[in-house]
Design a protein around this motif. Structure first.
Motif, PDB file in Angstrom:
ATOM      1  N   ALA A  44       0.824  -1.232   0.000  1.00  0.00           N
ATOM      2  CA  ALA A  44       0.000   0.000   0.000  1.00  0.00           C
ATOM      3  C   ALA A  44       0.848   1.267   0.000  1.00  0.00           C
ATOM      4  CB  ALA A  44      -0.920   0.003   1.215  1.00  0.00           C
ATOM      5  N   ARG A  45       0.429   2.232  -0.788  1.00  0.00           N
ATOM      6  CA  ARG A  45       1.066   3.563  -0.777  1.00  0.00           C
ATOM      7  C   ARG A  45       0.206   4.545   0.011  1.00  0.00           C
ATOM      8  NH1 ARG A  45       5.177   4.730  -3.144  1.00  0.00           N
ATOM      9  NH2 ARG A  45       4.635   6.929  -3.342  1.00  0.00           N
ATOM     10  N   SER A  46      -1.102   4.270   0.034  1.00  0.00           N
ATOM     11  CA  SER A  46      -2.006   5.226   0.655  1.00  0.00           C
ATOM     12  C   SER A  46      -3.023   4.488   1.551  1.00  0.00           C
ATOM     13  CB  SER A  46      -2.723   5.990  -0.468  1.00  0.00           C
ATOM     14  OG  SER A  46      -3.584   6.922   0.103  1.00  0.00           O
ATOM     15  N   VAL A  47      -3.079   4.891   2.801  1.00  0.00           N
ATOM     16  CA  VAL A  47      -3.996   4.249   3.754  1.00  0.00           C
ATOM     17  C   VAL A  47      -4.819   5.339   4.434  1.00  0.00           C
ATOM     18  CG1 VAL A  47      -4.147   2.846   5.860  1.00  0.00           C
ATOM     19  CG2 VAL A  47      -2.390   2.323   4.155  1.00  0.00           C
ATOM     20  N   ALA A  48      -6.120   5.092   4.559  1.00  0.00           N
ATOM     21  CA  ALA A  48      -6.985   6.020   5.298  1.00  0.00           C
ATOM     22  C   ALA A  48      -7.696   5.237   6.404  1.00  0.00           C
ATOM     23  CB  ALA A  48      -8.007   6.656   4.359  1.00  0.00           C
ATOM     24  N   ALA A  49      -7.861   5.880   7.557  1.00  0.00           N
ATOM     25  CA  ALA A  49      -8.519   5.218   8.692  1.00  0.00           C
ATOM     26  C   ALA A  49      -9.663   6.096   9.193  1.00  0.00           C
ATOM     27  CB  ALA A  49      -7.513   4.968   9.808  1.00  0.00           C
ATOM     28  N   LEU A  50     -10.886   5.585   9.098  1.00  0.00           N
ATOM     29  CA  LEU A  50     -12.048   6.280   9.674  1.00  0.00           C
ATOM     30  C   LEU A  50     -12.221   5.768  11.095  1.00  0.00           C
ATOM     31  CD1 LEU A  50     -14.718   7.983   9.434  1.00  0.00           C
ATOM     32  CD2 LEU A  50     -15.829   5.847   8.720  1.00  0.00           C
ATOM     33  N   THR A  51     -12.209   6.683  12.074  1.00  0.00           N
ATOM     34  CA  THR A  51     -12.387   6.216  13.451  1.00  0.00           C
ATOM     35  C   THR A  51     -13.670   6.766  14.059  1.00  0.00           C
ATOM     36  OG1 THR A  51     -11.110   8.041  14.436  1.00  0.00           O
ATOM     37  CG2 THR A  51      -9.889   6.051  13.828  1.00  0.00           C
ATOM     38  N   GLY A  52     -14.202   5.985  15.005  1.00  0.00           N
ATOM     39  CA  GLY A  52     -15.393   6.395  15.738  1.00  0.00           C
ATOM     40  C   GLY A  52     -15.166   6.197  17.231  1.00  0.00           C
TER      41      GLY A  52
ATOM     42  N   ALA B 192      -0.907   3.002  17.810  1.00  0.00           N
ATOM     43  CA  ALA B 192      -0.578   2.198  16.617  1.00  0.00           C
ATOM     44  C   ALA B 192      -0.871   3.005  15.352  1.00  0.00           C
ATOM     45  CB  ALA B 192      -1.376   0.894  16.639  1.00  0.00           C
ATOM     46  N   LEU B 193      -1.968   3.750  15.334  1.00  0.00           N
ATOM     47  CA  LEU B 193      -2.288   4.577  14.157  1.00  0.00           C
ATOM     48  C   LEU B 193      -1.256   5.693  13.981  1.00  0.00           C
ATOM     49  CD1 LEU B 193      -6.186   4.964  14.254  1.00  0.00           C
ATOM     50  CD2 LEU B 193      -4.836   3.439  12.818  1.00  0.00           C
ATOM     51  N   ALA B 194      -0.797   6.266  15.094  1.00  0.00           N
ATOM     52  CA  ALA B 194       0.221   7.325  15.002  1.00  0.00           C
ATOM     53  C   ALA B 194       1.509   6.757  14.402  1.00  0.00           C
ATOM     54  CB  ALA B 194       0.480   7.933  16.377  1.00  0.00           C
ATOM     55  N   HIS B 195       1.874   5.519  14.781  1.00  0.00           N
ATOM     56  CA  HIS B 195       3.083   4.892  14.204  1.00  0.00           C
ATOM     57  C   HIS B 195       2.884   4.609  12.714  1.00  0.00           C
ATOM     58  CE1 HIS B 195       4.930   4.637  18.037  1.00  0.00           C
ATOM     59  NE2 HIS B 195       4.179   3.660  18.509  1.00  0.00           N
ATOM     60  N   MET B 196       1.669   4.206  12.330  1.00  0.00           N
ATOM     61  CA  MET B 196       1.411   3.853  10.924  1.00  0.00           C
ATOM     62  C   MET B 196       1.657   5.026   9.987  1.00  0.00           C
ATOM     63  SD  MET B 196      -1.870   1.370  10.730  1.00  0.00           S
ATOM     64  CE  MET B 196      -2.108   0.087  11.951  1.00  0.00           C
ATOM     65  N   GLU B 197       1.479   6.237  10.508  1.00  0.00           N
ATOM     66  CA  GLU B 197       1.700   7.424   9.681  1.00  0.00           C
ATOM     67  C   GLU B 197       3.108   7.414   9.074  1.00  0.00           C
ATOM     68  OE1 GLU B 197       0.034  11.128  11.334  1.00  0.00           O
ATOM     69  OE2 GLU B 197       1.911  12.083  10.739  1.00  0.00           O
ATOM     70  N   HIS B 198       4.062   6.800   9.774  1.00  0.00           N
ATOM     71  CA  HIS B 198       5.450   6.801   9.292  1.00  0.00           C
ATOM     72  C   HIS B 198       5.762   5.609   8.392  1.00  0.00           C
ATOM     73  CE1 HIS B 198       6.052  10.025  12.101  1.00  0.00           C
ATOM     74  NE2 HIS B 198       5.522   9.276  13.045  1.00  0.00           N
ATOM     75  N   LEU B 199       4.803   4.716   8.258  1.00  0.00           N
ATOM     76  CA  LEU B 199       5.056   3.465   7.527  1.00  0.00           C
ATOM     77  C   LEU B 199       4.647   3.558   6.061  1.00  0.00           C
ATOM     78  CD1 LEU B 199       6.168   0.824   8.593  1.00  0.00           C
ATOM     79  CD2 LEU B 199       3.834   0.049   9.023  1.00  0.00           C
ATOM     80  N   PHE B 200       3.636   4.377   5.786  1.00  0.00           N
ATOM     81  CA  PHE B 200       3.092   4.466   4.427  1.00  0.00           C
ATOM     82  C   PHE B 200       3.346   5.875   3.883  1.00  0.00           C
ATOM     83  CE2 PHE B 200       0.535   1.474   6.891  1.00  0.00           C
ATOM     84  CZ  PHE B 200       0.592   0.350   6.087  1.00  0.00           C
TER      85      PHE B 200
ATOM     86  N   HIS C 252       1.424   7.820   2.256  1.00  0.00           N
ATOM     87  CA  HIS C 252       0.266   8.668   2.591  1.00  0.00           C
ATOM     88  C   HIS C 252      -0.574   7.951   3.636  1.00  0.00           C
ATOM     89  CE1 HIS C 252       1.238  11.154  -0.844  1.00  0.00           C
ATOM     90  NE2 HIS C 252       1.403  10.028  -1.534  1.00  0.00           N
ATOM     91  N   PHE C 253      -0.839   8.645   4.715  1.00  0.00           N
ATOM     92  CA  PHE C 253      -1.663   8.045   5.777  1.00  0.00           C
ATOM     93  C   PHE C 253      -2.524   9.140   6.404  1.00  0.00           C
ATOM     94  CE2 PHE C 253      -2.831   6.515   9.930  1.00  0.00           C
ATOM     95  CZ  PHE C 253      -3.126   5.188   9.678  1.00  0.00           C
TER      96      PHE C 253
ATOM     97  N   THR D 161      -0.499  13.408  12.890  1.00  0.00           N
ATOM     98  CA  THR D 161      -0.492  14.803  12.409  1.00  0.00           C
ATOM     99  C   THR D 161      -1.502  15.046  11.292  1.00  0.00           C
ATOM    100  OG1 THR D 161       1.268  14.415  10.799  1.00  0.00           O
ATOM    101  CG2 THR D 161       1.956  15.101  12.997  1.00  0.00           C
ATOM    102  N   VAL D 162      -1.883  13.986  10.552  1.00  0.00           N
ATOM    103  CA  VAL D 162      -2.875  14.180   9.491  1.00  0.00           C
ATOM    104  C   VAL D 162      -4.213  13.641  10.013  1.00  0.00           C
ATOM    105  CG1 VAL D 162      -3.444  13.787   7.069  1.00  0.00           C
ATOM    106  CG2 VAL D 162      -1.046  13.838   7.785  1.00  0.00           C
ATOM    107  N   VAL D 163      -5.016  14.529  10.571  1.00  0.00           N
ATOM    108  CA  VAL D 163      -6.285  14.128  11.200  1.00  0.00           C
ATOM    109  C   VAL D 163      -7.382  15.040  10.674  1.00  0.00           C
ATOM    110  CG1 VAL D 163      -7.500  13.735  13.371  1.00  0.00           C
ATOM    111  CG2 VAL D 163      -5.011  13.491  13.317  1.00  0.00           C
TER     112      VAL D 163
END
Ligand code: BJW
Ligand code: ZN
Length: 249
Positions: free
Chosen positions: A13-21, A83-91, A93-94, A111-113
């Motif tokens: 994956a190059r781009s990951v988006a996470a919808l949270t509730g 874990a989501l904050a760490h993922m920002e550095h893995l892909f 675009h996150f 940082t991208v929220v």
């Protein structure tokens, strides 16, 4: 159990988006809305989270927000947020798209929220628009009023029947439509238009992954349903993504 298909998608994956509730913050001690024991099982949404409700009974609405502001200031991000904050550095675009107002993603380092429903730490005057922080508002007695014009102050959150902030919404749509993987985490997907984002992402080609202890209205459309609490599943997913991306380098 994480499938080979998801492992491969995480590797590429190059781009990951996470919808949270609300569910992602449940393990931090923030009550959800619709789960067993959730806020709406005890109170009526139209009384607490609508302009009509506020105009009818501002004292009640402010009492509720005062309590929630205090809870949200005291709680801490949990392993799911981290874990989501760490993922920002893995892909490359996150992006996090959150319906939550609790600020816990930012506090855990993301940082991208894109905040679809506002933020509990902000307030503004309904007459002149001046902004107020929580310390100032919570120190006022009765219904908080603007020190400049005397107008009523309200929390900067999105109530039922109100439009979402346009820039945040547009950014959320762009993130959903460009995602290779779309994570739907801890949301009942009952409230529009946020609930339309997983379908939008899937239609645009994303692998749709849901993380929730309970099935929801989107479970049958999800490519992968990782059943369980976000605080357990997300650190596992992050560790797997790290390993999969290292191997494929
Ligand atoms: C875990 C877990 C763990 C537990 N790990 N998971 C009829 C049909 C369609 C739409 C409408 C309709 N009538 C009205 C509408 C529109 C309305 C809407 O969608 N209503 C539906 C309820 C029917 N939407 C709106 O009004 C929106 N605006 C809009 O549409 O504007 C356009 C327009 C304007 C005017 C006229 C016409 C159109 C605005 C919606 C604003 C929502 N606001 C709230 C309050 C925010 C402020 C605050 O918090 O004080 O936002 S309501 C509340 O619900 C809050 C949440 O962000 C939102 C979503 O809830 P969420 O996050 O999904 O929480 P829960 O509790 O539902 O789910 C938690 C999940 O976590 C569960 O699945 C658990 O299993 C799980 N979980 N533990 C992972 N450890
Ligand atoms: Zn004012």
């Amino acid at each position: 159990m994480i499938s080979e298909r998801l492992r491969n998608a995480l590797a590429r994956a190059r781009s990951v988006a996470a919808l949270t509730g609300a569910g992602i913050s449940a393990e931090s001690g923030v009550p959800t809305f619709r789960s067993k024991g959730g806020i709406w099982t005890k109170m009526r949404p139209e009384e607490l989270a609508s302009m009509d409700g506020f105009l009818r009974n501002p004292e009640l609405v402010w009492e509720w927000y005062g309590q929630r502001k205090r809870i949200m200031a005291e709680v801490q991000p949990n392993p799911g947020h981290r874990a989501l904050a760490h993922m920002e550095h893995l892909f490359p675009h996150f992006a996090i798209i959150t319906q939550n107002i609790d600020n816990l993603h930012q506090r855990s380092g993301s940082t991208v929220v894109h905040e679809l429903h506002g933020n509990i730490e902000r307030n503004y005057c309904m007459e002149c628009g001046i902004r107020y922080g929580n310390a100032e508002v919570l120190s006022m007695t009765g219904i908080p009023r603007c020190t400049a014009c005397g107008g009523p102050i309200r929390p900067d959150v999105v109530w039922f029947g109100e439009m979402l902030p346009m820039e945040e919404w547009n950014a959320a749509v762009r993130a959903a439509e460009s995602a290779d993987i779309f994570l739907s985490i801890g949301t009942s997907a009952a409230v529009q238009p946020a609930a339309s984002l997983p379908g939008l992402a899937k239609e645009a080609g994303a692998l749709l992954v849901e993380i929730n202890p309970e099935p929801t209205s989107i479970t049958s459309h999800a490519d992968e349903f990782l059943q369980g609490p976000a605080g357990t599943i997300l650190p596992e997913l992050y560790a797997l993504a790290v390993a999969a991306r290292k191997e494929s380098q």
